[in-house]
Design an enzyme around this catalytic site. Structure first.
Site, PDB file in Angstrom:
ATOM      1  NE  ARG B 267      27.387  -1.858  35.886  1.00  0.00           N
ATOM      2  CZ  ARG B 267      26.855  -1.550  37.064  1.00  0.00           C
ATOM      3  NH1 ARG B 267      25.590  -1.275  37.182  1.00  0.00           N
ATOM      4  NH2 ARG B 267      27.619  -1.554  38.159  1.00  0.00           N
ATOM      5  CG  HIS B 271      25.646   3.080  36.097  1.00  0.00           C
ATOM      6  ND1 HIS B 271      24.662   2.565  35.294  1.00  0.00           N
ATOM      7  CD2 HIS B 271      25.438   4.428  36.131  1.00  0.00           C
ATOM      8  CE1 HIS B 271      23.876   3.558  34.871  1.00  0.00           C
ATOM      9  NE2 HIS B 271      24.332   4.688  35.358  1.00  0.00           N
ATOM     10  CE1 TYR B 280      27.015  -2.070  42.157  1.00  0.00           C
ATOM     11  CE2 TYR B 280      27.699   0.133  42.881  1.00  0.00           C
ATOM     12  CZ  TYR B 280      27.452  -0.771  41.857  1.00  0.00           C
ATOM     13  OH  TYR B 280      27.628  -0.403  40.558  1.00  0.00           O
TER      14      TYR B 280
END
Lengths: 331, 382
Positions: B267, B271, B280
């Protein structure tokens, strides 16, 4: 229905449901039985007895032991044209499939704008009184009836059970079909051997009366019938039969006539179905009421151990106390 | 914001690969006609144009939230190109290239992103039966992995009814931690359901890395516990995805049962538009995976084969822009859903007392009246 050519056989709740299942399987090849312990054993309560022999393993399918797997795959089956009749052995086991129930069973039809209905009947036993193990006596119909877009029905007699089972299977809605374990073999009555359909959303007035409306379903109907022999009041006894949607017309019409209402359920009191019925009556009929609605229920505790469960469940005595309370109420 | 980020090892590239990152094919290349390859390319280009546009629309406030499949587009189209008319797809939410491959109506999807109810969309964007996609797309799974269980049941029903349809489903690597994933594979194995189960391993479930989802070395190897074959494929290689999934589809159609295919990708974007991945994770691996971009790789291959030229590339890009803009215009033409639409398609048959009363209450509110002043008597609903 005409009774002139009807042949009847004595059936209990189990054999009546079995008769309804067999009849629908013979009528429609899309109807399959789906769950665990339903095949050669015929169900732990023998509700599906004989169906495996008659219809074979393609129509009576024993599954892996997973309520969520059963219900989730049944959604896909219903999407593809089958009409699965799912057996959840006990209401307490059904909890494992609650996500699929709320998020898929109850949601698919609306989410697809009506393109994908999920016609299925979810049979499950519920209720106390047979003193089994923990989580085999649940009466948490609130979890079911709080969910929109599903029907929740609860026949209390063999005659109701057969006709409502046929109607559930033919309904294009998901229907939860509650079977009270203590009522399974409690009594027999003549049931037509031919097919017949009963409404899925109509309550039944078991006994008309003018003083007080008593509303019950499942195993509590029998207890209420016992209670009304011991009270000095002309009781109108309503067997609700459908918990979702509620037959509000029948409830309000009755309470408007009697001015008093007692709701009886095995479910715990707080936010049990009685809370909704009481609210409906108070919201709509306050000026007709001679007493506040009385709930006669189990207590807000976990289902107790065998030695104490009789003190938890409502019985004829507790229902009698409830009726006496509303009959003697003075503003 | 926390100070600590995840530290993740490099993802193993021990998988089936046909196209090298340079775009050069090695080994046996699946036999696919140039026009079909161009259709795959077009599906990816249009997916990217569509998602770039929806990101801009989200920033302008036209959409509340949207997600991109950037960098993962080879999986949707490569897998779904292996299907045939009459098959079914139970997708997750990053396989849009596959939807476009099967001519799913983009304007309808966009109107859905705007928050219109399906009833409104279907009423205002009618489509002739013959123009509907030839595979059936089910709604994507919001409750993650629930769609995998549906897909297996769906495939079981087809099998029981003698259909030769194949069902394909997609789920993320994070969703393999859900009980539904286990249930689905377990039923698939026991009943030999004609189903292809694709795990899109893009490394991240919002902020939680793939290493936190399993103690297994790969997601593909989970198949063996259920009696299914599992394959691990380079998800950024459209040829390898197509080849591997085609074998799984053939297996399902011939009655041999389900296959689990892990498509390894990354990815490279957030998101969704509500996410900030810099909180993160570092960009190091995303930067590496951008060098493995599926569109760049496939473009280089098609150019090397003489299927794509600078001219046709430009033409495809222009057509993609026009295609998504036309869809956006159509989507914008869908009127807002009327409030009463929310009551539609719950229970069939005569509406219940509660439904009649609640519809009447909403109507009163819409007319500026107090909804609670009506005196609902038995037998009445409004």
């Amino acid at each position: 229905m005409s009774n002139t050519v009807t042949t009847r056989e004595e059936m209990n709740l189990i054999t009546a449901i079995n008769s309804g299942l067999r009849q629908e399987m013979a009528r429609d090849p899309a109807v399959i039985m789906y769950g665990y312990d339903i095949g050669p054993i015929g169900g732990v309560f023998r509700v599906t007895e004989g169906l495996y022999d008659e219809f074979g393993p393609q129509r009576v399918i024993d599954t892996p032991l997973s309520e969520n797997g059963v219900l989730g795959t049944a959604v896909g089956m219903a999407v593809r044209g089958l009409r699965p009749v799912v057996e959840m052995q006990f209401m307490g086991f059904f909890y494992n499939s609650f996500g699929q129930f709320v998020c898929s069973v109850a949601n698919m039809y609306e989410r697809t704008g009506g393109l994908c209905a999920v016609p299925m009947t979810i049979r499950m036993t519920f209720g106390g009184g047979i003193k089994p193990l923990l989580f085999h006596s649940e009466s948490t119909e609130t979890f079911l009836a709080h969910t929109p877009a599903v029907r929740v029905v609860c026949p209390s007699s063999p005659y109701q059970a057969k006709g409502m089972m046929a109607a559930s299977i033919r309904s294009d809605d998901p229907v939860v079909f509650l079977e009270h374990t203590k009522q399974y073999r409690a009594r027999r009555e003549p049931v037509p051997t031919e097919e017949y359909l009963l409404s899925l959303d109509k309550a039944e007035i078991i006994k008309p009366g003018k003083d007080v409306t008593v509303i019950a379903w499942g195993g509590m109907v029998e207890q209420a019938q016992l209670a009304l022999k011991n009270v000095d009041a002309d009781v109108e006894l309503i067997d609700l039969r459908s918990l979702a949607p509620l037959d509000v017309e029948t409830i309000l019409t009755s309470v408007k006539k009697t001015g008093r209402c007692v709701v009886v359920h095995e479910a715990r009191r707080t936010l049990g179905p009685g809370a909704e019925i009481s609210a409906l009556v108070h919201e709509n009929l306050l000026e007709w009421l001679l007493a506040p609605v009385q709930r006669v229920t189990a207590f807000d505790v976990n289902f107790p151990d065998n030695q104490t469960e009789d003190f938890y469940l409502p019985d004829a005595q507790r229902i009698q106390y409830g009726i006496e309370k509303v009959m003697n109420y003075r503003y | 914001m926390g100070q600590t980020k995840w530290s993740e090892p490099k993802v193993s590239e021990d998988f089936i690969r046909i196209l090298e990152p340079s775009g050069v094919a090695k080994g046996e290349v699946p036999n696919v006609a140039p026009e079909e390859l161009l259709k795959w390319y077009r599906s990816i280009v249009r997916t990217r144009a569509y998602e770039d546009m929806t990101i801009r629309m989200q920033r302008r406030g036209e959409l509340s939230v949207t997600a991109q499949s950037r960098g993962e587009e080879a999986i949707g189209v490569g897998a779904m190109a292996a299907l045939q008319a009459g098959d079914l797809v139970y997708p997750s939410y990053r396989q849009f290239s596959g939807h476009l491959y099967w001519n799913a109506p983009l304007a309808r999807a966009m109107a859905g992103l705007f928050g219109a109810a399906p009833e409104t969309i279907v009423a205002h964007l009618p489509i002739d039966e013959v123009d509907l996609p030839k595979v059936q797309f089910m709604p994507y799974g919001v409750i993650l992995a629930s769609q995998v269980t549906h897909a297996v049941g769906s495939a079981m029903a087809d099998q029981l009814q003698g259909s030769t349809a194949v069902t394909m489903t997609f789920t993320g690597e994070g969703s393999t931690s859900e009980g539904d994933f286990h249930d689905a594979l377990n039923f698939a194995g026991v009943f030999k359901a004609p189903c292809v189960i694709i795990v899109v391993n893009n490394g991240w479930s919002i902020s939680v890395p793939a290493s936190r989802q399993t103690g297994s070395a790969t997601f593909a190897e989970k198949a063996s516990a259920y009696g299914l074959p599992g394959a691990r494929v380079d998800g950024n290689d459209v040829l390898a995805v197509y080849q591997t999934v085609s074998e799984a589809v053939a297996r399902a159609r011939s009655g041999e049962g389900s296959t689990l295919v892990e498509c390894v990708t990354y990815r490279v974007v957030d998101h969704n538009t509500s996410d900030s991945s810099e909180v993160y994770r570092d960009d190091e691996q995303a930067a590496y995976w951008r060098t493995l971009d599926p569109l760049d790789r496939f473009t280089a291959y098609l150019e090397g084969q003489g299927i794509l030229t600078d001219e046709t590339k430009q033409q495809e890009a222009d057509e993609a822009k026009a295609f998504v803009e036309a869809a956006a215009e159509l989507a914008r033409s869908v009127p807002r859903s009327t409030p009463e639409t929310m009551f539609e398609h719950h229970l069939q048959g005569e509406p219940s007392w509660a439904e009649r009363v609640q519809r009447a209450e909403l109507q009163a509110e819409l007319e500026g009246r107090n909804p609670f002043l009506a005196d609902h008597q038995p037998g009445e609903g409004s």
